[in-house]
Design a protein around this motif. Structure first.
Motif, PDB file in Angstrom:
ATOM      1  N   THR A 233       0.804  -1.226   0.000  1.00 26.19           N
ATOM      2  CA  THR A 233       0.000   0.000   0.000  1.00 26.19           C
ATOM      3  C   THR A 233       0.834   1.271   0.000  1.00 26.19           C
ATOM      4  O   THR A 233       0.306   2.349  -0.173  1.00 26.19           O
ATOM      5  N   SER A 234       2.142   1.139   0.236  1.00 31.11           N
ATOM      6  CA  SER A 234       2.976   2.341   0.141  1.00 31.11           C
ATOM      7  C   SER A 234       4.322   1.953  -0.465  1.00 31.11           C
ATOM      8  O   SER A 234       4.650   0.775  -0.561  1.00 31.11           O
ATOM      9  N   CYS A 235       5.061   2.971  -0.887  1.00 33.58           N
ATOM     10  CA  CYS A 235       6.355   2.697  -1.486  1.00 33.58           C
ATOM     11  C   CYS A 235       7.305   2.164  -0.434  1.00 33.58           C
ATOM     12  O   CYS A 235       7.341   2.653   0.687  1.00 33.58           O
ATOM     13  N   GLN A 236       8.051   1.163  -0.820  1.00 38.91           N
ATOM     14  CA  GLN A 236       9.001   0.609   0.128  1.00 38.91           C
ATOM     15  C   GLN A 236      10.385   0.572  -0.501  1.00 38.91           C
ATOM     16  O   GLN A 236      10.586  -0.011  -1.560  1.00 38.91           O
TER      17      GLN A 236
ATOM     18  N   GLU B 201      -5.003   7.349  -4.752  1.00 38.69           N
ATOM     19  CA  GLU B 201      -3.941   7.202  -3.753  1.00 38.69           C
ATOM     20  C   GLU B 201      -2.804   6.308  -4.249  1.00 38.69           C
ATOM     21  O   GLU B 201      -1.630   6.657  -4.147  1.00 38.69           O
ATOM     22  N   ASP B 202      -3.183   5.130  -4.793  1.00 41.09           N
ATOM     23  CA  ASP B 202      -2.155   4.179  -5.234  1.00 41.09           C
ATOM     24  C   ASP B 202      -1.362   4.721  -6.411  1.00 41.09           C
ATOM     25  O   ASP B 202      -0.139   4.600  -6.460  1.00 41.09           O
TER      26      ASP B 202
ATOM     27  N   PHE C 131      15.951  -0.349  -5.108  1.00 47.65           N
ATOM     28  CA  PHE C 131      14.675  -0.698  -5.732  1.00 47.65           C
ATOM     29  C   PHE C 131      13.552  -0.163  -4.849  1.00 47.65           C
ATOM     30  O   PHE C 131      13.716  -0.050  -3.638  1.00 47.65           O
ATOM     31  N   ILE C 132      12.460   0.163  -5.473  1.00 45.30           N
ATOM     32  CA  ILE C 132      11.316   0.645  -4.696  1.00 45.30           C
ATOM     33  C   ILE C 132      10.096  -0.188  -5.074  1.00 45.30           C
ATOM     34  O   ILE C 132       9.702  -0.249  -6.238  1.00 45.30           O
ATOM     35  N   ASP C 133       9.557  -0.875  -4.072  1.00 46.60           N
ATOM     36  CA  ASP C 133       8.322  -1.632  -4.285  1.00 46.60           C
ATOM     37  C   ASP C 133       7.179  -0.626  -4.165  1.00 46.60           C
ATOM     38  O   ASP C 133       7.217   0.270  -3.315  1.00 46.60           O
ATOM     39  N   THR C 134       6.199  -0.748  -5.026  1.00 47.46           N
ATOM     40  CA  THR C 134       5.126   0.250  -5.047  1.00 47.46           C
ATOM     41  C   THR C 134       3.759  -0.435  -4.983  1.00 47.46           C
ATOM     42  O   THR C 134       3.635  -1.618  -5.297  1.00 47.46           O
ATOM     43  N   PRO C 135       2.722   0.334  -4.591  1.00 47.73           N
ATOM     44  CA  PRO C 135       1.375  -0.232  -4.673  1.00 47.73           C
ATOM     45  C   PRO C 135       1.024  -0.402  -6.154  1.00 47.73           C
ATOM     46  O   PRO C 135       1.544   0.338  -6.993  1.00 47.73           O
ATOM     47  N   GLY C 136       0.150  -1.327  -6.461  1.00 55.02           N
ATOM     48  CA  GLY C 136      -0.211  -1.544  -7.870  1.00 55.02           C
ATOM     49  C   GLY C 136      -1.165  -0.485  -8.386  1.00 55.02           C
ATOM     50  O   GLY C 136      -1.846   0.192  -7.614  1.00 55.02           O
ATOM     51  N   PHE C 137      -1.218  -0.331  -9.713  1.00 55.22           N
ATOM     52  CA  PHE C 137      -2.231   0.526 -10.322  1.00 55.22           C
ATOM     53  C   PHE C 137      -3.597  -0.012  -9.934  1.00 55.22           C
ATOM     54  O   PHE C 137      -3.868  -1.209 -10.069  1.00 55.22           O
ATOM     55  N   ALA C 138      -4.469   0.873  -9.451  1.00 62.12           N
ATOM     56  CA  ALA C 138      -5.818   0.441  -9.094  1.00 62.12           C
ATOM     57  C   ALA C 138      -6.833   0.944 -10.135  1.00 62.12           C
ATOM     58  O   ALA C 138      -7.735   0.226 -10.536  1.00 62.12           O
ATOM     59  N   ARG C 139      -6.670   2.212 -10.579  1.00 63.32           N
ATOM     60  CA  ARG C 139      -7.624   2.786 -11.550  1.00 63.32           C
ATOM     61  C   ARG C 139      -6.851   3.455 -12.691  1.00 63.32           C
ATOM     62  O   ARG C 139      -6.903   4.680 -12.867  1.00 63.32           O
ATOM     63  N   PRO C 140      -6.178   2.661 -13.492  1.00 60.13           N
ATOM     64  CA  PRO C 140      -5.293   3.258 -14.503  1.00 60.13           C
ATOM     65  C   PRO C 140      -6.026   4.056 -15.584  1.00 60.13           C
ATOM     66  O   PRO C 140      -5.536   5.105 -16.000  1.00 60.13           O
ATOM     67  N   LEU C 141      -7.217   3.602 -15.993  1.00 62.10           N
ATOM     68  CA  LEU C 141      -7.920   4.326 -17.063  1.00 62.10           C
ATOM     69  C   LEU C 141      -8.320   5.725 -16.597  1.00 62.10           C
ATOM     70  O   LEU C 141      -8.075   6.723 -17.293  1.00 62.10           O
TER      71      LEU C 141
END
Ligand SMILES: Nc1nc2c(ncn2[C@@H]2O[C@H](COP(=O)(O)OP(=O)(O)OP(=O)(O)O)[C@@H](O)[C@H]2O)c(=O)[nH]1
Ligand SMILES: [Mg+2]
Length: 489
Positions: free
Chosen positions: A48-51, A113-114, A65-75
């Motif tokens: 849920t947040s960048c790590q 948010e994501d 490297f930065i782990d990120t939350p996934g795209f939730a509403r890309p369109l």
């Protein structure tokens, strides 16, 4: 530069739709099997947040490297960026400025948010790895993601994380990814081993020219570390073999335990079991050390005394599954033939009536003393007045097993574990229990005749309790080579 993307440290954000395996790819690449550090779950939206996940050598951050939350509403996000671009009087395609404006506009509002979180490192200057699962069809939402990522203008590589073998939509993906990304590679989070991890780091060179030296240096560190681990493991394996092959169990015996046949039998069975329990413990300890060397904390090793049952010289199956074949053992200089009774090498002159009867029982053809036990025969040594830790007394000394294949079986077992350990991806979070049943034994049968002869000679010295120190270097070189060969299998 921002806190997320420090100067001089090549930084890459790992992005993609929720649940594609972003965190798994990073866990495998960076060898993290700890849920507290990288969370992996089948529930979409786990991250849920960048790590920030640094690659450090000698306390220096080499790559980030930065782990990120996934795209939730890309369109919707794509449209919002487009609108901001147009509102600012832009024409044509939006660029980094519009993406930046999007982060400013929606940051802290709770909306997108994501998307805001995952785009922030890119705005700050990070390159990106876009993770896709090629078993999923390529939908419009993915195209929107790729479009947004292209707008950032950052260096970008796409990684196909193939959750299934031969994924149905691989070609669709490959064709499309080619037009959005500088580079397309495959990296399977559940399968990737050292070579694939190394190759992935190497391909970073192609998307980040500015940090060529740092990335190359990191790969050199990685190679050195890998070699060191192999050498440490070779030492662990040899230490275990020396210890286990030459192991003798000493036990004080009371005269009264030897007087009655049923007591003798019970004692014999107990000691036999204890002997193999000790061997099992030694094997477990050695494998735990190797797990530690390769930074595996989730995998466990379970060996029990009964794993050594059925290792009967007469049983064809034993010879096929474990250790060397009869012919190989003969060529290696092992003395083959027959199970042989139990060797009794005792100062019989000292023995009381009870001990004499014991010797008769175990040394005789009937070997009644050990009847019913399924473990390989142990050499038995009885001495009166032998020095024991607890003081003087009548002592028995058991071991090593008379089965000449036994050292080879032990070697086969640790090599089987070793192979399972180096093949295990850290991103795989299911429990792994290493045991003899599931093991892929038979490695020692593939060794060269020369290696087998040298090892056999060394084993014999270990069995005598006097490991040949002069052979140490040669044996170490052989073991390092064997471990290295397992990496290619
Ligand atoms: N079989 C298989 N499963 C995988 C692979 N990679 C990831 N998975 C599974 O896919 C699910 C999602 O993996 P994560 O790594 O948490 O995915 P993510 O993209 O980080 O997900 P979010 O953080 O929720 O956006 C988990 O159940 C993983 O075990 C793979 O290569 N093979
Ligand atoms: Mg995740």
């Amino acid at each position: 530069m921002s806190e997320l993307v420090p100067d001089g440290v090549p930084t890459f954000a790992v992005v993609g739709k929720v649940n594609m395996g972003k965190s798994s790819v990073l866990a495998t690449l960076l060898e993290v099997d700890d849920e507290a550090v990288i969370r992996i779950s089948s529930t979409p939206g786990e991250t849920t947040s960048c790590q920030v996940l640094p690659v450090e050598f000698d306390g220096r951050e080499m790559i980030r490297f930065i782990d990120t939350p996934g795209f939730a509403r890309p369109l919707a996000a794509m449209r919002a960026i487009q609108q901001l671009h147009e509102a600012a009087g832009g024409s044509g395609s939006p660029g980094l400025k519009a993406v930046e404006a999007f982060c400013e506009e929606y940051g802290g509002t709770g909306e997108f948010e994501d998307e805001v979180r995952l785009l922030e490192p890119l705005v700050a200057g990070a390159g990106l790895l876009y993770i896709v699962d090629a078993s999923k069809p390529l939908r419009d939402t993915f195209v929107a993601e790729m479009e947004i990522l292209r707008w950032t203008g950052r260096q970008r590589m796409a990684l196909l994380n193939e959750k299934e073998k031969d994924p149905e939509f691989r070609d669709d993906w490959k064709n499309r990814l080619g037009s959005y990304f500088n580079l397309v590679r495959t990296f399977n989070a559940h399968e990737a081993r050292f070579e694939e991890r190394r190759r992935l780091l190497k391909s970073l060179l192609e998307i980040d020219e500015d940090h060529r030296e740092t990335i190359e240096e990191t790969i050199r560190f990685l190679d050195d570390e890998w070699r060191q681990r192999r050498e440490e493991s070779a030492e662990v394996v040899l230490g275990f073999l020396e210890d286990a092959v030459g192991y003798r169990l000493e036990k004080r015996v009371e005269e009264r335990d030897l007087e009655l046949p049923h007591r003798r039998e019970k004692l014999g069975q107990e000691l036999n079991k204890r002997y193999y329990e000790e061997i099992a413990k030694k094997e477990e300890k050695a494998v735990e050390k190797i797990l530690d060397i390769y930074r595996h904390h989730l995998a466990k090793i379970e060996v029990t005394a009964t794993d050594f049952t059925g290792l009967d010289l007469e049983e064809a199956e034993t010879w096929q599954k474990w250790g060397l074949s009869r012919g190989q053992l003969a060529l290696a200089g092992g003395v083959t033939g027959g199970t042989g009774g139990l060797a009794v090498d005792a100062a019989t002159g000292f023995l009381s009536h009870g001990l004499g009867a014991l010797v008769g029982a175990v040394g005789g053809a009937a070997a009644a003393f050990w009847k019913g036990n399924e473990l390989p025969d142990l050499a038995l040594d009885l001495q009166k007045g032998m020095k024991l830790a607890q003081g003087e007394g009548t002592a028995m000394r058991l071991g090593p097993p008379k089965n000449e294949n036994f050292p080879w079986i032990l070697l086969d077992a640790v090599l089987g574990h070793y192979q399972a350990i180096i093949s295990r991806a850290h991103g795989k979070r299911e429990e792994l229990v290493l045991d003899h049943d599931k093991m892929n034994a038979g490695v020692v049968q593939k060794l060269s005749g020369d290696d087998r002869r040298t090892l056999q000679k060394w084993f014999l010295s270990c069995q005598k309790g006097r490991p040949d120190r002069a052979m140490e270097r040669e044996v170490f070189a052989i073991m390092s080579r064997i471990l290295s060969s397992l990496e290619d299998d």
